[in-house]
Design an enzyme around this catalytic site. Structure first.
Site, PDB file in Angstrom:
ATOM      1  N   HIS A 186      -7.455  10.918 -37.742  1.00  0.00           N
ATOM      2  CA  HIS A 186      -7.766  11.179 -36.231  1.00  0.00           C
ATOM      3  C   HIS A 186      -8.802  10.391 -36.537  1.00  0.00           C
ATOM      4  CE1 HIS A 186      -4.940  14.264 -35.544  1.00  0.00           C
ATOM      5  NE2 HIS A 186      -5.206  14.160 -36.545  1.00  0.00           N
ATOM      6  N   ARG A 288       0.563  13.297 -27.716  1.00  0.00           N
ATOM      7  CA  ARG A 288       0.315  14.900 -28.694  1.00  0.00           C
ATOM      8  C   ARG A 288      -0.180  15.733 -27.776  1.00  0.00           C
ATOM      9  NH1 ARG A 288      -1.631   9.656 -32.447  1.00  0.00           N
ATOM     10  NH2 ARG A 288      -0.513  10.084 -34.191  1.00  0.00           N
ATOM     11  N   ARG A 325       5.346  15.764 -27.102  1.00  0.00           N
ATOM     12  CA  ARG A 325       5.686  16.901 -28.263  1.00  0.00           C
ATOM     13  C   ARG A 325       4.920  17.938 -28.390  1.00  0.00           C
ATOM     14  NH1 ARG A 325       2.879  14.374 -34.173  1.00  0.00           N
ATOM     15  NH2 ARG A 325       0.571  15.733 -32.869  1.00  0.00           N
ATOM     16  N   GLU A 415       8.678  14.050 -40.556  1.00  0.00           N
ATOM     17  CA  GLU A 415       7.327  14.153 -41.022  1.00  0.00           C
ATOM     18  C   GLU A 415       7.276  14.284 -42.500  1.00  0.00           C
ATOM     19  OE1 GLU A 415       3.994  14.668 -38.328  1.00  0.00           O
ATOM     20  OE2 GLU A 415       5.724  16.237 -37.286  1.00  0.00           O
ATOM     21  N   ASN A 438       2.960   9.181 -40.433  1.00  0.00           N
ATOM     22  CA  ASN A 438       1.129   9.920 -40.888  1.00  0.00           C
ATOM     23  C   ASN A 438       1.910  10.860 -41.639  1.00  0.00           C
ATOM     24  OD1 ASN A 438       1.034   7.810 -39.044  1.00  0.00           O
ATOM     25  ND2 ASN A 438       0.434  10.086 -38.105  1.00  0.00           N
ATOM     26  N   ASP A 439       2.030  11.744 -41.756  1.00  0.00           N
ATOM     27  CA  ASP A 439       2.418  12.856 -42.373  1.00  0.00           C
ATOM     28  C   ASP A 439       3.376  12.892 -43.271  1.00  0.00           C
ATOM     29  OD1 ASP A 439       0.856  15.278 -41.264  1.00  0.00           O
ATOM     30  OD2 ASP A 439       1.733  15.109 -39.472  1.00  0.00           O
ATOM     31  N   ARG A 449      -4.005  13.466 -45.736  1.00  0.00           N
ATOM     32  CA  ARG A 449      -3.923  11.665 -44.964  1.00  0.00           C
ATOM     33  C   ARG A 449      -5.834  11.609 -45.114  1.00  0.00           C
ATOM     34  NH1 ARG A 449      -1.285  13.785 -39.244  1.00  0.00           N
ATOM     35  NH2 ARG A 449      -2.188  11.946 -38.848  1.00  0.00           N
ATOM     36  N   CYS A 486       6.533   6.775 -34.271  1.00  0.00           N
ATOM     37  CA  CYS A 486       5.845   6.945 -33.751  1.00  0.00           C
ATOM     38  C   CYS A 486       4.539   7.956 -34.912  1.00  0.00           C
ATOM     39  CB  CYS A 486       5.751   8.663 -32.941  1.00  0.00           C
ATOM     40  SG  CYS A 486       5.970  10.024 -33.217  1.00  0.00           S
TER      41      CYS A 486
HETATM   42  C1  PEP Z   1       2.284  11.671 -38.007  1.00  0.00           C
HETATM   43  O1  PEP Z   1       2.561  12.603 -38.258  1.00  0.00           O
HETATM   44  O2  PEP Z   1       3.022   9.998 -38.118  1.00  0.00           O
HETATM   45  C2  PEP Z   1       2.259  11.575 -36.394  1.00  0.00           C
HETATM   46  C3  PEP Z   1       2.681  10.739 -35.664  1.00  0.00           C
HETATM   47  O3  PEP Z   1       1.450  13.280 -35.729  1.00  0.00           O
HETATM   48  P1  PEP Z   1       0.052  13.256 -35.950  1.00  0.00           P
HETATM   49  O4  PEP Z   1      -0.872  12.505 -36.770  1.00  0.00           O
HETATM   50  O5  PEP Z   1      -0.235  13.559 -34.775  1.00  0.00           O
HETATM   51  O6  PEP Z   1      -0.068  13.988 -37.509  1.00  0.00           O
HETATM   52 MG    MG Z   2       2.291  14.653 -37.626  1.00  0.00          MG
END
Ligand code: PEP
Ligand code: MG
Length: 556
Positions: A186, A288, A325, A415, A438-439, A449, A486
């Protein structure tokens, strides 16, 4: 010679400023016994710390004015409460250190408040904050939470949680440096949203002395301590050069031969819309919505509050596409009233869509608010669910959207590797896919992460991750549907070309990255991107994949 440290650069640009640490939660001071002759001195230290904290709270209240002033004054009064002070002195008299006496006295007062009805129980967090401030002052460690500073600074933290960052004043933060976190944490996402340079996974960041002048190069990941004037000038000139090269890139996203790849923005709320529009975003690829839920840890925001926020965003892109989302609570984005407190492994527990299916009223309110917000607007609303594992999840989400009367496209985020492996099955229920890389990286590599030590595995250039992207994009093509990215992978200009070559149909990223990605895409044809993608997939490591793609695109 300038001293250089190296972490992972996650948000471009150069920031030069003084270090201010994000104070961590106050540690419990040790319960050691002090000699009787020290008692008077300890009582003096405790009184001084209380007075200083109360004075500081009052002064900040005067500056803030309004409601904040009332809260800060009430906190100053808590600090000076005569009964609490008497309790602290009594505890010191029987052998406690000043910090331990404050800690224990506040703990017993806290228990009284917590059991004294709803209103007083609501003040417990304020009391904890006062205690943390007094204990921190006595221990000589930075104040917990966001730094109190009127001057711009470089924020240094172990890692940043969404709840911390919600309190940051963006006009004061020149850049971020964190010890933990990877390119998808984050801290990285927020830095890109704010458009400030950032370096994460910097070993020893916590030991940078408060007030040290540092230069942060968010492109190379380098940190220079006490940089010389020449170094500062050199870094600033390089950053200005990079910015100038970008101003030439405008218009919709496309490869050199005109293959369109819509470039969309990732936003956290209406406040991010202006930067997205300014950067030329063709819409929003990831809204988000959990940021709307952070104000109140006990309740979901009302339907009206949600309608207002959604409408502000939808109105900003009259003919564009806005992908919202639904709430993604849990794991790295916990919400007290929804997230189970006792999960052994929250990232693998009830989070994302799983949370919403357990709390259907929260999902219903959100979908109804979205339906109302979109009424009468020409916007192309798309709604997607986070953490979809399989077709049953996708169906449950699509059913909920239909029941709420939502006139929008319904989609699933990819994800979890299972969703990528069975993307065609998921696509029987929804109209589009959006890759949350990311996930997806976190779950593919079993690499949290939020943990800096495993950031190597969070690298979106990992060929296994590229394989899952390719599987999803191919499935969407076979079903005649779209598949965007995304996750933060889309914000890396070179990787954006590779993703395009893998068949991804749109790219969504923090507004600050849009010009870089637009400029990179415009340099290469689709066929070149496809060749770069094939070369990257043929590699055995993230580093080799990046080098292979670079070699293809630079014609080596
Ligand atoms: C991701 O996981 O790539 C995503 C876009 O969602 P977040 O980063 O909010 O978990
Ligand atoms: Mg995510």
């Amino acid at each position: 010679m300038d001293t250089t440290l190296r972490g992972v650069g996650v948000s471009h640009g150069v920031a030069i400023g003084e270090v201010r640490h994000m104070g961590t939660a106050v540690l419990e001071p040790p319960a050691k016994q002090i000699p009787a002759e020290d008692a008077e001195r300890e009582q003096g230290r405790a009184r001084q710390a209380v007075e200083a904290v109360a004075a500081d709270l009052t002064a900040r209240g005067n500056l803030a004015g309004g409601e904040a002033q009332a809260v800060l004054e009430a906190q100053a009064m808590m600090a000076q409460d005569p009964e609490l002070q008497a309790d602290v002195e009594r505890r010191i008299a029987v052998g406690s250190s000043a910090e331990r006496a404050v800690y224990d006295a506040f703990a017993s007062y806290r228990e009284l408040l917590a059991n004294a009805g709803e209103y007083l129980a609501g003040r417990v967090a304020d009391l904890d904050d006062v205690r943390n401030r007094i204990v921190a002052r006595l221990l000589g460690v930075p104040m917990p939470g966001v730094p109190d500073s009127d001057e711009p600074y470089v924020l240094v933290a172990r890692d940043l949680a969404p709840a911390d960052t919600a309190l940051l004043d963006p006009t004061l933060v020149l850049g971020f440096v964190t010890e933990e976190g990877g390119p998808t944490s984050h801290s990285a996402i927020l830095a890109r949203a704010l458009g400030v340079p950032a370096v994460v996974a910097l070993p020893g960041a916590g030991e940078l002395a408060e007030g040290t002048l540092i230069a942060v190069d968010g492109s190379s990941g380098e940190i220079f301590l006490d940089p010389s004037d020449e170094k500062k000038a050199e870094l600033e000139a390089a950053a200005a050069g990079r910015r100038a090269a970008l101003t030439a890139s405008t218009g919709p996203g496309a490869t050199a031969d005109g293959h369109k790849v819509p470039l969309l923005a990732n936003i956290g709320g209406p406040a991010d819309v202006a930067a997205a529009v300014e950067a030329g975003a063709e819409g929003v690829g990831l809204f988000r919505t959990e940021f709307l839920f952070l104000d109140d840890s006990e309740n979901a925001p009302s339907e009206e509050k949600q309608v207002t926020a959604y409408r502000q965003v939808l109105e900003a892109f009259p003919e564009g596409r806005v992908v919202v989302r639904v709430l993604d609570a849990g794991a790295d984005k916990p919400l007290d009233f929804l997230t189970p407190a006792d999960e052994p492994n929250p990232a693998l527990g009830v989070r994302g869509l799983r949370t919403l299916l357990d709390h259907p009223a929260v999902l219903r309110t959100q979908l109804t608010a979205l339906a109302k917000a979109a009424e009468g607007l020409p916007v192309h609303l798309e709604v997607m669910a986070p953490m979809v594992a399989d077709r049953a999840d996708a169906k449950a989400f699509a059913d909920a959207c239909r029941e709420a009367g939502l006139r929008a496209k319904f989609g699933a985020m990819v994800e979890i590797p299972s969703a990528a492996l069975r993307a065609r099955s998921v696509l029987q229920e929804v109209e589009f896919l959006s890759l949350g890389t990311n996930d997806l990286a976190q779950y593919t590599f079993a690499a949290d992460r939020q943990v800096g030590a495993v950031s190597r595995l969070q690298d979106p250039w990992q060929p296994a991750l590229l394989d899952l992207v390719a599987l999803s994009a191919e499935a969407a093509k076979a079903e005649g549907k779209s598949c965007g990215v995304c996750g933060e992978a889309a914000a890396d200009p070179l990787l954006a070309c590779v993703l395009t070559g893998l068949g991804v149909t749109s790219l969504s990223m923090g507004a600050a990255s849009l010009p870089y990605v637009r400029a990179a895409l415009a340099k290469f044809t689709l066929a070149q991107c496809e060749r770069a993608a094939a070369a990257a997939r043929a590699a055995d490591s993230a580093e080799d994949a990046r080098n292979a793609a670079q070699a293809v695109l630079s014609g080596e």
